[in-house]
Design a protein around this motif. Structure first.
Motif, short mmCIF file in Angstrom:
data_model
loop_
_atom_site.label_atom_id
_atom_site.label_comp_id
_atom_site.label_asym_id
_atom_site.label_seq_id
_atom_site.Cartn_x
_atom_site.Cartn_y
_atom_site.Cartn_z
N ALA A 135 0.82 -1.21 0.00
CA ALA A 135 0.00 0.00 0.00
C ALA A 135 0.85 1.26 0.00
N ILE A 136 1.98 1.23 0.69
CA ILE A 136 2.84 2.40 0.80
C ILE A 136 3.32 2.88 -0.57
N GLU A 165 -5.02 6.76 -6.48
CA GLU A 165 -5.42 6.71 -7.89
C GLU A 165 -4.98 5.40 -8.53
N LEU A 166 -3.76 4.98 -8.24
CA LEU A 166 -3.26 3.73 -8.82
C LEU A 166 -4.07 2.54 -8.29
N LEU A 167 -4.33 2.50 -7.00
CA LEU A 167 -5.10 1.39 -6.44
C LEU A 167 -6.52 1.37 -7.01
N LEU A 178 -1.27 7.19 5.67
CA LEU A 178 -1.44 7.55 4.26
C LEU A 178 -2.88 7.43 3.80
N PHE A 179 -3.57 6.38 4.26
CA PHE A 179 -4.90 6.08 3.74
C PHE A 179 -6.03 6.47 4.70
N LYS A 180 -5.64 7.01 5.85
CA LYS A 180 -6.64 7.47 6.84
C LYS A 180 -7.63 6.34 7.18
N THR A 181 -7.07 5.17 7.45
CA THR A 181 -7.89 4.02 7.81
C THR A 181 -7.52 3.54 9.20
N SER A 199 -6.95 0.37 9.87
CA SER A 199 -6.09 -0.80 9.79
C SER A 199 -5.52 -0.94 8.38
N TYR A 200 -4.50 -1.76 8.26
CA TYR A 200 -3.87 -2.04 6.97
C TYR A 200 -4.86 -2.76 6.05
N ALA A 201 -5.54 -3.78 6.57
CA ALA A 201 -6.49 -4.54 5.75
C ALA A 201 -7.60 -3.65 5.22
N GLU A 202 -8.02 -2.69 6.03
CA GLU A 202 -9.08 -1.78 5.61
C GLU A 202 -8.66 -0.96 4.39
N ALA A 203 -7.36 -0.64 4.30
CA ALA A 203 -6.87 0.13 3.16
C ALA A 203 -7.07 -0.65 1.86
N TYR A 204 -6.76 -1.95 1.87
CA TYR A 204 -6.98 -2.77 0.67
C TYR A 204 -8.47 -2.99 0.42
N ASP A 205 -9.21 -3.20 1.47
CA ASP A 205 -10.64 -3.48 1.31
C ASP A 205 -11.37 -2.26 0.73
#
Length: 507
Positions: free
Chosen positions: A217-218, A223-225, A257-260, A262-268
């Protein structure tokens, strides 16, 4: 003509159970699939069993295993970086983010030179295949042409694999970063097209698959994701691989970076968690994240060698399993310093024992010095006619991983993570014959670590050997904990030998 293998076989069944079959018969079709399997056949009944299946001895190629040899399913590596292999064993004094900047990114940047890729990747693929890996999830560098070279070599080698080109457009060195979202996506689509157009095997089986590879994620902007998510949603069969919660500093940076939460939440958030997503590491996943990953059907690649080497921590594999998360093993070259899944089996065992010890110590502290004993969760194997596994079926959290569990993670568990459990990971009628022919014959392998099969030394007149299935169980354990590529005589994918000590390709 069919090939029939006769002799000792190890066959994983579940996280808590495997079969040790001293006199097993496996018939493999010319297309490389298992036509039938008979678990217990006395040598005197061999022709009778063949006749029952409408075969005469002249209709088949019969391969009798020697004493001290056995067949087992091929090993599945759910996470490795082909472009980092030249960096093996270097930089272990650093933690992840510093290691990437100082060692890994400079190594990967060299693959901009396609000539270098053509010189380096053949050695990479051959080492991984000869280590017993029949299925592998490869990360290439961010370079399209170099990753095409990798894909072509894997295809030619006949290995079952997933190959992806890294997507990375931020928080990377100036000389190793994609210049735009458009180029990142366009080159990814070009690689997918290239892999999908490679010729299939003679029998029509597709062994090589493309895989979407946002590095982590980093390294990817929102935009890319978003664009990669669109690619994924347009092709539900396209597998996805990335990293998650490897290092504490990494976790905090992702949430920032993603204002989430958790890490998993960023991908979800970008719909990148689904049943064919492979998440590497998961060392610092919270239980809420485990619940989310299980709900989405994603799998975790446990990479204990790398996690020890880069001081990342110990993934709570038992807790992942108790939450219903699919788990396999990954070498994570070059965070891991061995191309062999055997090293991951060994370090997964150690990590689980350390977590069990810590849990007991923590419980003692909570009880102000009270005594508590740790359960093995089946470290002692139960037995019922060739069947070996846990005596107790229950929770895995904070328990030592048994031989049955370790074997499962390296084979059928990895197959599940790759959504290939219906094709590989165990020996069953209709499945592909992906296998290792293993030898623990002393004097045959040259491996001084294995106290191997040597009847002249270990059996004397008047002393009988242990039962054959108990011997086979010991052979398996010695291979898992003391073996290496010298003990692997053949690496077989889809019925065809592609590597191993006895493999001698035509020039």
């Amino acid at each position: 003509m069919c090939t029939v293998y006769y002799g000792p076989v190890i066959n994983p069944q579940s996280l808590t159970d495997y079969l040790a079959l001293p006199q097993c018969l496996i018939c493999v079709s010319p297309q490389g699939n298992i036509e039938w399997l008979v678990e217990d056949v006395e040598s005197t009944k061999l022709n009778d069993v063949l006749s029952q299946h409408d075969y005469a001895p002249s209709d088949i190629t019969l391969i009798r295993l020697d004493d001290g040899e056995f067949l087992m399913p091929g090993l599945v590596d759910t996470h490795t970086h082909a472009c980092q292999v030249p960096n093996l064993g270097v930089g272990g004094e650093l933690e992840l983010l510093q290691w990437l900047d100082n060692y890994t990114f400079p190594t990967e940047a060299r693959f901009k030179d396609v000539g270098y890729a053509k010189r380096a990747y053949p050695h990479v693929v051959r080492r991984i295949v000869n280590s017993g890996t029949t299925t592998c999830c490869y990360y290439g560098s961010l370079h399209l042409e170099a990753t095409k070279v990798l894909a072509s070599l894997v295809h030619t080698a006949g290995q079952r694999a997933f190959v992806g080109k890294c997507n990375m457009n931020r928080n990377c060195p100036p000389n190793y970063i994609e210049p735009s979202v458009k180029e990142s996506v366009d080159t990814t689509l070009a690689l997918i097209k290239y892999i999908e157009e490679l010729p299939k095997a003679v029998d029509g089986e597709t062994l090589l698959h493309p895989i979407l590879t946002p590095r982590f994620a980093i390294s990817c902007t929102e935009e890319l994701l978003t664009r990669l998510s669109e690619v994924a949603q347009s092709n539900p069969e396209l597998a996805i691989q990335t990293h998650i919660s490897e290092n504490k500093s990494e976790v905090e940076l992702v949430k920032s970076l993603f204002k989430t939460n958790s890490y998993a939440e960023a991908y979800d958030k970008f719909h990148l968690l689904r049943n064919n997503t492979v998440l590497a590491h998961g060392v610092h996943l919270t239980e809420d994240e485990m619940v989310l990953i299980a709900k989405r059907g994603s799998g975790v690649a446990h990479c204990p060698t790398s996690n020890f080497y880069l001081s990342s921590g110990m993934a709570r594999v038992g807790m992942l399993l108790d939450h219903g998360v699919k788990v396999g093993l990954g070498t994570d070259l070059a965070g891991g310093y061995s191309p062999s899944i055997l090293a991951e089996i060994q370090h997964a065992s150690i990590a689980s024992k350390m977590l069990a010890i810590q849990a007991v110590d923590n419980k003692k502290c909570e009880c102000n010095g009270g005594h508590s004993e740790s359960s093995s969760s089946g470290e002692e194997d139960g037995h019922s006619r060739g069947r070996h596994g846990h005596k107790q079926h229950g929770r895995f959290t904070n328990q030592k991983l048994s031989i049955a569990t370790l074997l499962y993670l390296a084979t059928l568990g990895g197959a599940e993570v790759c959504c290939l459990q219906d094709r590989i990971g165990s020996f069953e009628q209709g499945k592909a014959f992906d296998a290792l022919l293993v030898s623990v014959r002393e004097g045959d392998t040259g491996n001084p670590a294995v106290w191997g099969y040597n009847p002249d030394r270990d059996l004397t007149h008047g002393v009988t050997a242990q039962s054959a299935d108990n011997n086979l169980v010991e052979w398996l354990e010695r291979f898992l904990f003391c073996g290496d590529d010298r003990n692997i005589k053949k690496v077989i994918v889809q019925g065809r030998t592609i590597g191993g000590r006895d493999y001698h390709p035509l020039p």
